[in-house]
Write a protein that holds these residues in place. Structure first.
Motif, PDB file in Angstrom:
ATOM      1  N   GLY A   1     -67.729 110.893  45.245  1.00  0.00           N
ATOM      2  CA  GLY A   1     -68.817 111.473  44.489  1.00  0.00           C
ATOM      3  C   GLY A   1     -68.541 111.997  42.928  1.00  0.00           C
ATOM      4  N   ARG A   2     -66.979 111.613  42.615  1.00  0.00           N
ATOM      5  CA  ARG A   2     -66.459 112.249  41.477  1.00  0.00           C
ATOM      6  C   ARG A   2     -65.617 111.333  41.054  1.00  0.00           C
ATOM      7  NH1 ARG A   2     -63.715 118.157  42.863  1.00  0.00           N
ATOM      8  NH2 ARG A   2     -62.693 117.436  40.519  1.00  0.00           N
ATOM      9  N   ASP A   3     -65.703 110.927  39.716  1.00  0.00           N
ATOM     10  CA  ASP A   3     -64.998 110.041  39.021  1.00  0.00           C
ATOM     11  C   ASP A   3     -63.568 110.180  38.924  1.00  0.00           C
ATOM     12  OD1 ASP A   3     -67.337 108.782  38.423  1.00  0.00           O
ATOM     13  OD2 ASP A   3     -67.247 109.075  36.295  1.00  0.00           O
ATOM     14  N   ASP A   4     -63.162 111.420  38.995  1.00  0.00           N
ATOM     15  CA  ASP A   4     -61.446 111.707  38.820  1.00  0.00           C
ATOM     16  C   ASP A   4     -61.033 111.404  40.261  1.00  0.00           C
ATOM     17  OD1 ASP A   4     -62.891 113.810  39.966  1.00  0.00           O
ATOM     18  OD2 ASP A   4     -61.753 115.476  39.220  1.00  0.00           O
ATOM     19  N   ALA A   5     -61.718 111.832  41.173  1.00  0.00           N
ATOM     20  CA  ALA A   5     -61.292 111.513  42.699  1.00  0.00           C
ATOM     21  C   ALA A   5     -61.133 109.956  42.782  1.00  0.00           C
ATOM     22  CB  ALA A   5     -62.337 112.160  43.690  1.00  0.00           C
ATOM     23  N   ASN A   6     -62.114 109.088  42.307  1.00  0.00           N
ATOM     24  CA  ASN A   6     -61.792 107.830  42.487  1.00  0.00           C
ATOM     25  C   ASN A   6     -60.736 107.095  41.651  1.00  0.00           C
ATOM     26  OD1 ASN A   6     -64.333 107.897  43.907  1.00  0.00           O
ATOM     27  ND2 ASN A   6     -65.739 107.280  42.112  1.00  0.00           N
ATOM     28  N   ILE A   7     -60.553 107.792  40.679  1.00  0.00           N
ATOM     29  CA  ILE A   7     -59.418 107.146  39.688  1.00  0.00           C
ATOM     30  C   ILE A   7     -57.913 107.578  40.503  1.00  0.00           C
ATOM     31  CG2 ILE A   7     -57.951 107.543  37.705  1.00  0.00           C
ATOM     32  CD1 ILE A   7     -60.810 107.964  36.198  1.00  0.00           C
ATOM     33  N   LEU A   8     -57.880 108.652  41.184  1.00  0.00           N
ATOM     34  CA  LEU A   8     -56.646 109.118  41.676  1.00  0.00           C
ATOM     35  C   LEU A   8     -56.478 108.603  42.871  1.00  0.00           C
ATOM     36  CD1 LEU A   8     -56.712 112.896  41.329  1.00  0.00           C
ATOM     37  CD2 LEU A   8     -55.447 111.365  40.367  1.00  0.00           C
ATOM     38  N   VAL A   9     -57.646 108.234  43.736  1.00  0.00           N
ATOM     39  CA  VAL A   9     -57.805 107.229  45.010  1.00  0.00           C
ATOM     40  C   VAL A   9     -57.256 105.894  44.638  1.00  0.00           C
ATOM     41  CG1 VAL A   9     -58.925 106.262  46.790  1.00  0.00           C
ATOM     42  CG2 VAL A   9     -59.390 108.868  46.178  1.00  0.00           C
ATOM     43  N   THR A  10     -57.585 105.215  43.637  1.00  0.00           N
ATOM     44  CA  THR A  10     -57.293 103.886  43.244  1.00  0.00           C
ATOM     45  C   THR A  10     -55.844 103.880  42.978  1.00  0.00           C
ATOM     46  OG1 THR A  10     -59.750 103.383  42.368  1.00  0.00           O
ATOM     47  CG2 THR A  10     -58.008 102.039  41.847  1.00  0.00           C
TER      48      THR A  10
END
Length: 355
Positions: A212-221
């Motif tokens: 649900g968070r863009d920053d988390a998506n970037i770090l996961v990627t």
């Protein structure tokens, strides 16, 4: 950093792997059996207390309630110190037909249940070990919110086995829902390398990042790309301004969820019928759908307009060619076709392009 859309991470469960349950919880069965053992004990105490006059105490001061509890405890547990003995005929009959069967039941309930719990735990550990060994070319879905659930359901509808999907989420409610849906679950924050490793990231073929968070998506990627550069990564982003950063982090496909929803709402407002058609296209397995499939042998050299499905694009050598631009006209062996087709004509194993 929390990645689910609502629930906070439960630290006690962090990193734990859970597989879909095959039977009721062993701890529930243990609680039921402990209750049955206590009921057996209480019943035996009551029977012996009623006939307490028929028992002889080594102190010869009569049988109090505490003496009865003590006698039943050492008798049911087979300790048998011998300081209290049945003296009357009725007391001996009670021992023969009540206390002895109660002793057997008591031991079966306690010892048998303990062994069963240990065996169940051992079997679960073996299941998880076997699961880790066979987890290759699987799909990891990070975040089991609305987008993650929809992505997983689409994969299953398009032919992927539920056993080939692994869900990562730090929210207890989301994990329980994923388990109920039949998926293996890893608890924790997917921005941490050890959590991705527990999900078998090194052998994963696809990763869907739908937190649900863009920053988390970037770090996961970024973490996924470090651990598995070859995996296909599809990620969602709320803010369009963050889409370039997510692509530069290594995502192969980036879906701007807010823009997509906004365009669908605007189109539906201008033309409700067009909105209905687009909504139907985005739902895999019903009506008409957009899908990606491999060119069939009979289509080699055939003009795209003469293929069985309506072709929107041809993927050749890693490049998408749109048929409206007429950059390609004939299909070649090895091409991937993006088609619009009836859901009834779908072939299992052909990928839906919806996210």
């Amino acid at each position: 950093m929390s990645q689910p859309e609502d629930d906070p991470e439960a630290p006690a469960a962090r990193g734990a792997v859970s597989l879909p349950a095959r039977a009721p919880s062993p701890w529930r069965r243990l609680a039921v059996r402990l209750f049955a053992a206590f009921a057996t004990f209480a019943f035996t105490v009551a029977v012996v207390y009623v006939d307490r006059g028929g028992y002889r105490d080594s102190n010869d001061d009569g049988m109090s309630l505490i003496d009865v509890i003590y006698y039943v405890t050492v008798t049911l547990s087979t300790t048998g110190y011998g300081d209290i003995t049945p003296a009357s005929d009725s007391a001996r009959l009670i021992n023969a037909f009540v206390v002895t069967p109660a002793r057997v039941v008591f031991l079966v309930l306690l010892i048998g249940t303990t062994l069963e719990v240990l065996a169940v735990q051992g079997r679960e550990e073996l299941r998880i070990s076997a699961w880790r060994r066979r987890m290759k070319k699987h799909t990891i879905v990070v975040g089991y919110g609305i987008k993650g659930r929809s992505a997983a359901a689409t994969l299953v509808s398009s032919g992927r086995r539920r056993e080939d999907l692994v869900i990562i989420d730090s929210g207890e409610a989301a994990r329980q829902e994923a388990l109920a849906d039949g998926y293996a679950v890893v608890a924790g924050d997917a921005t941490r390398r050890e959590i991705l490793t527990r999900a078998g990231i090194q052998g994963a073929e696809q990763v869907i990042v739908a937190t649900g968070r863009d920053d988390a998506n970037i770090l996961v990627t970024l973490a996924v790309r470090q651990l598995n550069p070859k995996a296909s990564v599809a990620a969602s982003v709320r803010d369009r301004d963050n889409a370039p950063l997510l692509r530069s982090s290594g995502a192969d496909a980036v879906i701007v969820s807010s823009d997509t929803a906004g365009r669908m709402l605007g189109t539906s407002a201008v033309s409700p019928h067009l909105g209905a058609v687009l909504s139907d296209l985005m739902n895999y397995g019903q009506g008409v759908e957009i899908a990606e499939r491999e060119a069939r042998p009979a289509e080699d050299g055939v003009h795209y307009a003469d293929c069985g499905d309506r072709v929107l694009g041809i993927i050749r050598d890693g490049t998408v060619h749109y048929t409206v631009d007429d950059e390609v006209s004939r299909v070649r062996a090895g091409d991937q076709l993006v088609v619009v087709r009836s859901a009834r004509n779908a072939h299992r194993g052909e990928r839906a392009t919806t996210d």
